[in-house]
Write a protein that holds these residues in place. Structure first.
Motif, PDB file in Angstrom:
ATOM      1  N   SER A 121       7.224 -18.475  -7.489  1.00 57.77           N
ATOM      2  CA  SER A 121       6.897 -19.229  -6.280  1.00 57.77           C
ATOM      3  C   SER A 121       7.121 -20.714  -6.533  1.00 57.77           C
ATOM      4  CB  SER A 121       5.446 -18.981  -5.879  1.00 57.77           C
ATOM      5  OG  SER A 121       4.570 -19.539  -6.846  1.00 57.77           O
ATOM      6  N   GLU A 122       7.261 -21.472  -5.449  1.00 52.22           N
ATOM      7  CA  GLU A 122       7.453 -22.919  -5.579  1.00 52.22           C
ATOM      8  C   GLU A 122       6.243 -23.576  -6.242  1.00 52.22           C
ATOM      9  OE1 GLU A 122       9.450 -25.273  -2.507  1.00 52.22           O
ATOM     10  OE2 GLU A 122       9.506 -23.446  -1.287  1.00 52.22           O
ATOM     11  N   SER A 123       5.048 -23.072  -5.978  1.00 51.20           N
ATOM     12  CA  SER A 123       3.849 -23.665  -6.575  1.00 51.20           C
ATOM     13  C   SER A 123       3.822 -23.464  -8.084  1.00 51.20           C
ATOM     14  CB  SER A 123       2.589 -23.065  -5.940  1.00 51.20           C
ATOM     15  OG  SER A 123       2.528 -21.667  -6.174  1.00 51.20           O
ATOM     16  N   SER A 126       6.445 -25.861  -9.488  1.00 53.70           N
ATOM     17  CA  SER A 126       5.937 -27.231  -9.372  1.00 53.70           C
ATOM     18  C   SER A 126       4.885 -27.508 -10.430  1.00 53.70           C
ATOM     19  CB  SER A 126       5.352 -27.445  -7.980  1.00 53.70           C
ATOM     20  OG  SER A 126       4.787 -28.730  -7.871  1.00 53.70           O
ATOM     21  N   ASN A 127       4.041 -26.511 -10.693  1.00 53.24           N
ATOM     22  CA  ASN A 127       3.017 -26.658 -11.723  1.00 53.24           C
ATOM     23  C   ASN A 127       3.644 -26.885 -13.093  1.00 53.24           C
ATOM     24  OD1 ASN A 127       1.133 -25.638 -13.881  1.00 53.24           O
ATOM     25  ND2 ASN A 127      -0.235 -25.461 -12.125  1.00 53.24           N
ATOM     26  N   ASN A 252      -6.855 -31.403  -6.320  1.00 52.61           N
ATOM     27  CA  ASN A 252      -6.135 -30.603  -5.328  1.00 52.61           C
ATOM     28  C   ASN A 252      -6.961 -29.407  -4.849  1.00 52.61           C
ATOM     29  OD1 ASN A 252      -3.921 -32.322  -5.639  1.00 52.61           O
ATOM     30  ND2 ASN A 252      -3.053 -31.052  -7.279  1.00 52.61           N
TER      31      ASN A 252
END
Length: 575
Positions: A121-123, A126-127, A252
Motif C-alpha cells: 500500500s502507499e502508506s 511512505s512509512n 499522526n
C-alpha cells in the motif's frame, strides 16, 4: 489507445515480473490505483503474480535503501527493502506502471542484479520512505548540534547547564521521535538503548527477539537517554540508581504509551522503553492461544463467584495480557472490578485501575486492604510477591471475592509449594485456590511462507513419547490425529516476515484445576509435589510442552520454538 488499455486490463493475470527483463512501451496509461484493505491487496498481488508486503520493514540497510534514490522512490511509490542472493526486493504501490518498470529494468541492468516485486500500500511505502530522511539525517543533525553546543559553551559553564541546552535542541528531540516511531511501526514490544564501549546501541525486540538496529555516538546516546528521562518526568542528574517513568507518543493520530526504565551500568546508563499499544495489546481468549482442556478449565473457572485464579510464568510471558483478557469477559455493569498493578499497562473502560507506589508506602498489601473496603466483586492483584499479599488475597477469596493474580514459578504445579513456602497454611490454600495456569510465548509461523519440515525418525519417536499421556480426544480439540502421520511446519522466509519465517506470537499453556482430590493432596504432610504431578495426569492436563507440541503439529509454531521455551530434550542429539 483506449483499445490497448482495455486489452491490458482484461487479462486475468499479468506477469509483472517479466516486464523488468525487457523494455515496456509507454502507452500513457494511468497507473493501476489499488484501494481497500489488506485482504484485497493480497488478492490483487496474487492476481498480478507478485508477492504482498503488508507491514513496513524496520531499519532497512542504507545501501539497500539507496538502490532507488529518494526522489524516484517518492515519485513512483516504490522502494528497495531487502537484498537476497543478488536479488533486490522492491515494494511497489503500482506494479503495472510502465515508467516504474522501465526504471527498475534500467537499474537491474546497470547494477547486474535481479529484481523481485512486492505489492504494498502507499502508506506502507511512505512509512519506509521515511528512512531516507529518518534516522540517518536525524542522527547527523544531532551530532552537528552537539558539536556546535560544545564549541559554543564557555569552559567555565557548568556541564549540566550545557546538557540542558542540548536536550531542548530540535535534533535530539527529532532523533528520539524517529527511534520511537521505528519501534512502533515495526511492531516492537521494547526498545533498548544501551552503552556499548564507545557507542550507544539501539535494539528493538520484535516477536520476543532482539535485533540491533542503530549505533549512536556516545555523546548523542547520552543526550537521547537524558531527553527520554525529561519526557518521562525523571531526574536527569540522577544516574546512580534506577528510575521508572512513563510518557505518551502521539503522531499522526497514533497514540502509544511508553513505560520507561533506567538502569546504571558500567559504561553509563541503560534505558528500556516498553511500548504499550492498546490496539494490539488487548486480546480475547481465542487470540491468546488457549485451546483444548486448558481453554475449557479457565473459561469455567473465571465465571466462579469466588476463589483465586493464578497465572504463572517468567517476566514477559504474557501473564498480564491473559488477565486483561479474563477481565474483559467479566467486565459487566453489575460487577465492581478493581485492579492493583505495578504499573498499569493498559487502560480498560469500566474498570477501576490503581497503581502501587512503594516509595510512599502504597504497596500490593496496603492497596489490597483498601480495595477490600471498596465493595469489589472481582480483584486483580498484579503480582503476589510476599506473605502479606498472599494472605490478604486468600482472605479476599474466602470472603466471597474472585481474585486474579500472577506468581513467578516455572510451571503451574510449582505455585502450590511456592505459596506454602511463603507461609500460607495448606488448608487455607486448598479452600481458596481454583486453578493455576502457566504460560509462555512462542513465535508464530508466517502464514505466507509456511511449509512442512522434515525431522529424523529418532526425533519423531521422541515427539510421540512426549505426547503419550495426551488423550486422542484432547488432541482432536487441536485438530490433530495422533494415530496418523505427524507433520511439523516452519517458515522458509519471505517479504511478509522479513525473511525470519515468523510473524507474531502465540501463548502455550498448562492449567491445573484444584479439585476435591487436589485439596486432600495439598493438606498432606509428605510427597505433595509427586502426588500433584500424578493428579495432573489423572485430570488429563496437557503440560506446556505437550500444548506446544500440539500447536506445532497444527502449524501454529515450530518445534524449534517449543524447544526454546520449554525443556529442550527432543532435538538434542544423543549418543
Amino acid at each position: 489507445m483506449t483499445q490497448s488499455v482495455t486489452s491490458e486490463s482484461s487479462q486475468k493475470k499479468e506477469d509483472v515480473q517479466d516486464k523488468i527483463t525487457s523494455p515496456v512501451k509507454d502507452t500513457n496509461t494511468t497507473p493501476l490505483v489499488i484501494a481497500g484493505d489488506a485482504n484485497s491487496l493480497e488478492a490483487k498481488a496474487k492476481d498480478l503474480g507478485v508477492e504482498h508486503l503488508s507491514q513496513p520493514v524496520l531499519a532497512i540497510d542504507k545501501k539497500i535503501l539507496h538502490f532507488i534514490s529518494e526522489e524516484i522512490a517518492r515519485q513512483y511509490k516504490m522502494i528497495s527493502f531487502a537484498l537476497e542472493d543478488n536479488t533486490y526486493k522492491i515494494a511497489m504501490a503500482f506494479p503495472q506502471d510502465v515508467e516504474s518498470l522501465n526504471i527498475l529494468r534500467f537499474l537491474a541492468q546497470k547494477e547486474q542484479v535481479n529484481i523481485r516485486i512486492y505489492l504494498a500500500s502507499e502508506s506502507v511505502i511512505s512509512n519506509m520512505a521515511g528512512q531516507y530522511v529518518g534516522t540517518e539525517r536525524a542522527l547527523n543533525d544531532a551530532v552537528l548540534s552537539l558539536k556546535n553546543t560544545y564549541d559554543e559553551t564557555p569552559k567555565d559553564k557548568k556541564k549540566q547547564d550545557m546538557e540542558w541546552g542540548v536536550l531542548q535542541d530540535a535534533p535530539i528531540a527529532k532523533l528520539v521521535q524517529v527511534i520511537v516511531k521505528h519501534g512502533v511501526d515495526g511492531r516492537a514490544s521494547d526498545i533498548h538503548i544501551e552503552p556499548i564501549d564507545s557507542n550507544y546501541r539501539v535494539r528493538f525486540r520484535v516477536d520476543g527477539m532482539l535485533h540491533a538496529s542503530l549505533l549512536l555516538p556516545l555523546d548523542v546516546g547520552r543526550a537521547v537517554v537524558a531527553r527520554i528521562k525529561i519526557l518521562s518526568n525523571l531526574k536527569i542528574d540522577e544516574k546512580r540508581k534506577p528510575q521508572d517513568g512513563r510518557f505518551r507518543f502521539d503522531e499522526n493520530n497514533q497514540v502509544v504509551d511508553l513505560r520507561v526504565s533506567t538502569l546504571p551500568v558500567i559504561d553509563g546508563e541503560k534505558i528500556v522503553l516498553r511500548i504499550l499499544d492498546k490496539s494490539r495489546g488487548m486480546s480475547d481468549l481465542s487470540t491468546l492461544g488457549l485451546m483444548g482442556r486448558n481453554y475449557d478449565v479457565l473459561l469455567r473457572k473465571i465465571r466462579e463467584p469466588y476463589g483465586i485464579i493464578l497465572m504463572t510464568g517468567p517476566t514477559g510471558s504474557g501473564k498480564s495480557t491473559s488477565l486483561y483478557a479474563f477481565l474483559s469477559i467479566l467486565n459487566q455493569e453489575e460487577r465492581n472490578i478493581v485492579t492493583l498493578e505495578d504499573p498499569v499497562e493498559y487502560f480498560l473502560d469500566g474498570i477501576n485501575q490503581s497503581q502501587v507506589k512503594p516509595e510512599i508506602g502504597y504497596t500490593f498489601a496496603s492497596g489490597l486492604r483498601s480495595i477490600l473496603r471498596q465493595d469489589p466483586n472481582v480483584i486483580m492483584v498484579g503480582e503476589i510477591r510476599d506473605n502479606e499479599t498472599a494472605e490478604l488475597a486468600i482472605h479476599a477469596a474466602l470472603t466471597g471475592h474472585l481474585v486474579l493474580s500472577t506468581l513467578h514459578t516455572n510451571n503451574a504445579l510449582g505455585a502450590i509449594p511456592r505459596l506454602v513456602d511463603m507461609g500460607i497454611e495448606p488448608f487455607l490454600l486448598a479452600s481458596s485456590l481454583q486453578v493455576v495456569a502457566a504460560q509462555r510465548l512462542v513465535r508464530k509461523i508466517c502464514s505466507h511462507c509456511k511449509e512442512p519440515e522434515v525431522f529424523t525418525a529418532h526425533i519423531m519417536e521422541k515427539v510421540k513419547k512426549a505426547l503419550t499421556t495426551v488423550s486422542i480426544e484432547e488432541a482432536q480439540k487441536y485438530h490433530i490425529d495422533l494415530q496418523g502421520e505427524l507433520v511439523f511446519f516452519h517458515g522458509k522466509g519471505c517479504g511478509e516476515c522479513h525473511d525470519s519465517g515468523y510473524s507474531g506470537r502465540i501463548a502455550i499453556h498448562e492449567a491445573f484445576e484444584v479439585t476435591d482430590r487436589t485439596q486432600e493432596i495439598m493438606t498432606m504432610k509428605d510427597g505433595v509435589e509427586v502426588a500433584l504431578a500424578k493428579e495432573a495426569v489423572t485430570q488429563g492436563m496437557a503440560t506446556l510442552k505437550q500444548d506446544g507440541l500440539l500447536k506445532a503439529l497444527g502449524g501454529l509454531t515450530t518445534l524449534a520454538e517449543i524447544e526454546r521455551v520449554t525443556e529442550g530434550t527432543i532435538m538434542v542429539d544423543e549418543e
